[in-house]
Design a protein around this motif. Structure first.
Motif, short mmCIF file in Angstrom:
data_model
loop_
_atom_site.label_atom_id
_atom_site.label_comp_id
_atom_site.label_asym_id
_atom_site.label_seq_id
_atom_site.Cartn_x
_atom_site.Cartn_y
_atom_site.Cartn_z
N LEU B 394 62.92 -19.27 230.82
CA LEU B 394 63.45 -17.90 230.81
C LEU B 394 64.82 -17.62 231.28
CD1 LEU B 394 60.53 -15.96 232.59
CD2 LEU B 394 61.04 -15.64 230.12
N LEU B 438 61.55 -13.64 221.18
CA LEU B 438 60.82 -13.13 222.32
C LEU B 438 59.14 -13.92 222.13
CD1 LEU B 438 62.24 -9.57 222.76
CD2 LEU B 438 62.54 -11.46 224.30
N MET B 441 58.97 -17.37 222.64
CA MET B 441 59.40 -17.52 224.16
C MET B 441 58.18 -17.25 224.92
SD MET B 441 63.10 -16.81 225.83
CE MET B 441 62.80 -15.45 226.20
N PHE B 442 57.64 -15.99 224.77
CA PHE B 442 56.47 -15.35 225.38
C PHE B 442 55.27 -16.42 225.67
CE2 PHE B 442 52.53 -12.79 225.59
CZ PHE B 442 52.56 -12.44 226.82
N VAL B 445 56.05 -19.65 227.64
CA VAL B 445 56.07 -19.24 229.27
C VAL B 445 54.77 -18.84 229.54
CG1 VAL B 445 57.14 -17.82 230.67
CG2 VAL B 445 58.74 -18.63 229.08
N LEU B 446 54.12 -18.11 228.88
CA LEU B 446 52.65 -17.53 229.15
C LEU B 446 51.63 -18.86 229.43
CD1 LEU B 446 50.80 -15.46 230.01
CD2 LEU B 446 50.11 -15.35 227.56
N ASN B 449 52.89 -20.81 232.63
CA ASN B 449 52.56 -20.20 233.76
C ASN B 449 50.96 -20.30 233.98
OD1 ASN B 449 54.93 -19.06 235.02
ND2 ASN B 449 54.67 -17.15 233.49
N LEU B 450 50.16 -20.27 232.95
CA LEU B 450 48.63 -20.37 233.19
C LEU B 450 48.60 -22.06 233.60
CD1 LEU B 450 47.34 -18.44 230.04
CD2 LEU B 450 47.36 -17.78 232.62
N ASP B 453 49.38 -22.61 237.23
CA ASP B 453 48.31 -22.22 238.20
C ASP B 453 47.33 -23.36 238.23
OD1 ASP B 453 49.61 -20.17 238.76
OD2 ASP B 453 48.27 -18.58 237.85
N ARG B 456 48.65 -26.48 240.00
CA ARG B 456 48.69 -25.98 241.56
C ARG B 456 47.36 -26.17 242.25
NH1 ARG B 456 51.56 -20.92 243.01
NH2 ARG B 456 49.64 -20.38 241.85
#
Lengths: 325, 467
Positions: B394, B438, B441-442, B445-446, B449-450, B453, B456
């Motif tokens: 981003l 967009l 990129m979305f 990035v999505l 991010n998933l 998680d 982690r």
């Protein structure tokens, strides 16, 4: 307490010196003033005379660190390092490459930045906390699941999209508010609505997710359980016991960024042509005005350190377990 | 003739490290446990596959070479062109070649702006000219919708055939390894009774293949995402931008990793003046607002590059170096977080019995750091790598928008957004460039991010269930 504050201020001095040296190296040693002159005067076919003139005009015609030609204390003060870097310590920012007084510009442009940053912060935090509270109240249900999905998705969208989308939808299609611009006083409100909405929406994803984690950490602690065990309603447990505890990291986190609000937001201000410090910095970057960038680096660092100090102090206010000495 | 740019070399290094990591962790059960957790999680698998698809495209775009020329020189040796292409360029050759004059809408036959043209009888008319490539096989505009549907069906059918073949192949391999018949394995997969979520994997893989074949087939005849100001295909640009995004997201962390690990471990282990020094270093760097430090550094790089233009052989190399430098600068601003975490963890670990035991046995400091501390903080490193990725992707867009990002000649989503946003004022709006960037990129990035998680949860010891 007082001794602690004084000590923290003393700690800040080496950091500011470090930042100062770093910017000095970056701006004057990696690239000499000659390079900058060539860059500004444009073409490769600049006469050495023109370069000298440009340097003299902007005060770059002195030796970098030690002036061997001057006498006494002037040996150290009549140098670029002293004039351009050391003076920042007393917030004497000097003039920009285009000859304007930077300190005056900063004092003027601070207010529009704050006019956007403060409402965004207040409304944003309010919405995020309420949303997170709702999610936590309905935890482990479909509301929780889908809210997490929504926040992750919102987190994954570029800030640029929120700004462009907001401008397009609200400003251009619905003609509710002007797309960009700025005015002082009450006339300015119609210009502020859109940037504030966009800023708040852009922050929901990250903020709510973070607050939800904080709330969830507290919700299963022993004190909350004993509250439920003695028959308190879930709402009362949450509002009376859980949230005040979870708000500690939230509040101190907000305090940390308070001073930085002055710096404004680079993107929002430039898209909405707000004459704040963010767009000031951005313009300086695009015009390659090194004097302004240097000043903003120093100012930003200073405000950041103030923010850290305020965070530590606010801990003592909201958390009686923390004592500073 | 192959060319290895700086970022290419680092990508190969990263791949080698990843392969080595997989090889090592297969032999140690305590290392492979977190990976098992990831592949057993449905979200982890799904986002992982999408990330892998992006990575594959990025990797194809990393294999650079000088294309050979048709003619040979006087000595009869084959000549190579000075241009630098990648394998992806060859695969999407038609997209790259099919450039129009200027803007055109997705699936358009006619250009977006009117143009004066001379009729055979000498009259001058202003009209929307036909595109050179987009829908060039059509006779008139009425056929278009039917043609698009027709071509989409062909694309989907080809994709379905391929994905069925692929699924059968994978299921066959699974059946062979588990010593079942193909039919048994198929039923197991279909009823989702396999150990890994194979049904999800195969479905997602099929979806990707169908999408690839559909867009690949349609883009032979149309500009499926329109063209930009200079007539370049937007779909091609978006594909090329994938590599830039991935490079920024991964190489940045790779570059800052050694410094952050060494300094963090040393500060926590030795304490004393080393600790003070490292803490001072990262507090100072952390105090400077990130964007401003990046801006200052990139401005200086600009000055340097303008004054030393002769150092760079070609535009591609120059752009590549700038990309690398941007990664370095982003790394400088982002290593502090990891360093602080590692220091705190090492401070905790150094008091543990096993470290004290090895100190008592006289193991030297270097070996203790390498053999006993480093492996025990690696989970923090992994989590940081994955967590940082989406933020960096981003950030690239934002930085390119402020002109302190990648070189303007590099394809990147930030540059696409930057060049498209000025056109939003046009009526009707030029929306396709912006949306394409967009959306690409979305999705990246999505899924990142998933995925982060899941990673982690898998690596964080606090989350691990007691067994």
């Amino acid at each position: 307490m007082m001794a602690y504050i004084v000590r923290r201020f003393l700690y800040a001095i080496p950091i500011l010196i470090g930042v100062n040296i770093l910017t000095f190296v970056l701006f004057f040693i990696v690239n000499t003033p000659d390079d900058m002159a060539y860059m500004h005067l444009g073409a490769k076919r600049v006469t050495p005379q023109a370069v000298e003139n440009w340097k003299a005009e902007h005060g770059y015609d002195k030796p970098l660190l030690v002036n061997t030609q001057a006498e006494g204390i002037k040996c150290l003060t009549d140098t670029i390092f002293f004039n351009k870097s050391v003076r920042l310590f007393v917030f004497d920012f000097g003039t920009s490459e285009s000859g304007r007084d930077i300190s005056y510009d900063i004092s003027q442009r601070m207010w529009p930045s704050l006019a956007i940053a403060i409402p965004v912060l207040l409304i944003g935090v309010l919405i995020n906390i309420s949303y997170a509270a709702i999610i936590v109240f309905f935890r482990a249900t479909y509301i929780d699941f889908w809210s997490v999905v929504i926040t992750v998705a919102m987190l994954s969208i570029s800030t640029l999209f929120y700004i462009i989308g907001g401008q397009f939808l609200i400003g251009k299609l619905w003609h509710l508010v002007p797309i960009s611009g700025y005015d002082t006083g009450f006339n300015g409100i119609k210009f502020l609505v859109l940037p504030v909405i966009v800023g708040v929406i852009g922050g929901i994803g990250g903020g709510t997710r973070w607050y939800r984690t904080l709330f969830l950490e507290e919700v299963n602690k022993d004190y909350a359980r004993s509250g439920r065990a003695k028959g308190l309603s879930e709402l009362r447990v949450l509002f009376r016991h859980v949230f005040p505890n979870a708000l500690i990291p939230i509040l101190t986190g907000i305090v940390a960024i308070l001073p930085l609000l002055f710096m404004g937001s680079l993107l929002t201000e430039s898209f909405f042509s707000v004459p704040g410090l963010g767009s000031y910095t951005l313009d300086a970057i695009q015009r390659q005005d090194f004097a302004i960038v240097r000043s903003m680096v120093f100012l930003g660092t200073f405000l950041y350190i103030i923010g850290l100090l305020l965070t530590d102090l606010s801990y003592t206010l909201v958390d009686p377990r923390v004592r500073l000495h | 003739m192959p060319v290895v740019l700086w970022t290419d070399a680092l990508i190969y290094l990263l791949l080698a490290a990843a392969l080595l990591g997989i090889f090592l962790s297969r032999r140690h059960p305590h290392l492979s446990a977190p990976f098992k957790h990831i592949v057993h999680s449905r979200v982890g698998v799904a986002s992982g596959i999408i990330l892998l698809a992006y990575a594959a495209i990025g990797f194809l775009d990393t294999l650079h070479f000088h294309p050979a020329l048709e003619q040979s020189n006087a000595q009869g040796e084959a000549m190579v062109s000075q241009r630098i292409l990648s394998v992806l360029d060859i695969l999407t050759d038609s997209l790259r070649q099919h450039s129009e004059k200027t803007y055109s809408q997705p699936f358009a036959m006619y250009a977006y702006v009117k143009e004066s043209s001379e009729m055979p009888d000498g009259r001058i008319v202003r009209e929307y000219p036909r595109l050179k490539w987009g829908g060039a096989h059509l006779n008139d505009a009425q056929e278009k919708t039917a043609d698009i549907i027709h071509k989409s069906i062909i694309g989907v059918v080809i994709g379905l055939l391929f994905s069925m073949l692929c699924s059968l192949l994978i299921t066959g391999l699974l059946a062979w390894r588990k010593h079942r018949t193909l039919k048994q394995q198929l039923t197991k997969v279909w009823r989702n009774q396999t150990e890994l979520p194979w049904r999800l994997i195969l479905l997602l893989l099929s979806l990707l293949i169908v999408m690839a074949s559909l867009s690949g087939y349609l883009s032979q005849f149309y500009h499926i995402m329109g063209t930009d100001k200079v007539g370049e295909d937007v779909f091609y640009q978006a594909l090329k931008s994938i590599r830039t995004g991935l490079v920024i997201g991964t190489i940045t962390t790779l570059i800052m990793l050694p410094g952050a690990i060494i300094l963090g471990l040393m500060a926590g282990y030795f304490r004393g003046w080393i600790d003070d020094l490292v803490q001072y270093l990262y507090t100072t760097l952390n105090s400077i607002p990130g964007v401003l430090l990046i801006a200052a550094a990139v401005l200086m790089l600009d000055v340097y590059m303008t004054n030393n233009a002769e150092l760079f052989d070609s535009v591609v190399q120059r752009a590549d170096l700038r990309l690398l430098f941007l990664c370095v600068i982003l790394g400088v601003t982002s290593w502090t977080g990891l360093c602080r975490l590692l220091r705190a963890e090492t401070l905790k670990l150094r008091e543990m019995e096993y470290i004290q035991a090895s100190q008592a046995f006289g193991v030297n400091h270097f070996m203790i750091l390498l053999r006993h501390l480093l492996p025990n903080v690696m989970h923090i490193v992994f989590i940081t790598i994955v967590l940082d990725f989406s933020g960096l992707v981003l950030a690239e867009a934002v930085l390119s928008y402020i002109n302190i990002g990648v070189d303007p000649s590099t394809n990147s989503w930030g540059n696409m957004i930057n060049s498209a946003r000025l056109e939003l004022a046009r009526v009707p709006v030029v929306w396709w460039s912006l949306s394409a960037a967009l959306v690409f990129m979305f999705v990246l990035v999505l899924s990142a991010n998933l995925f982060s998680d899941v990673v982690r949860d898998a690596f964080d010891p606090r989350m691990r269930k007691p067994s």
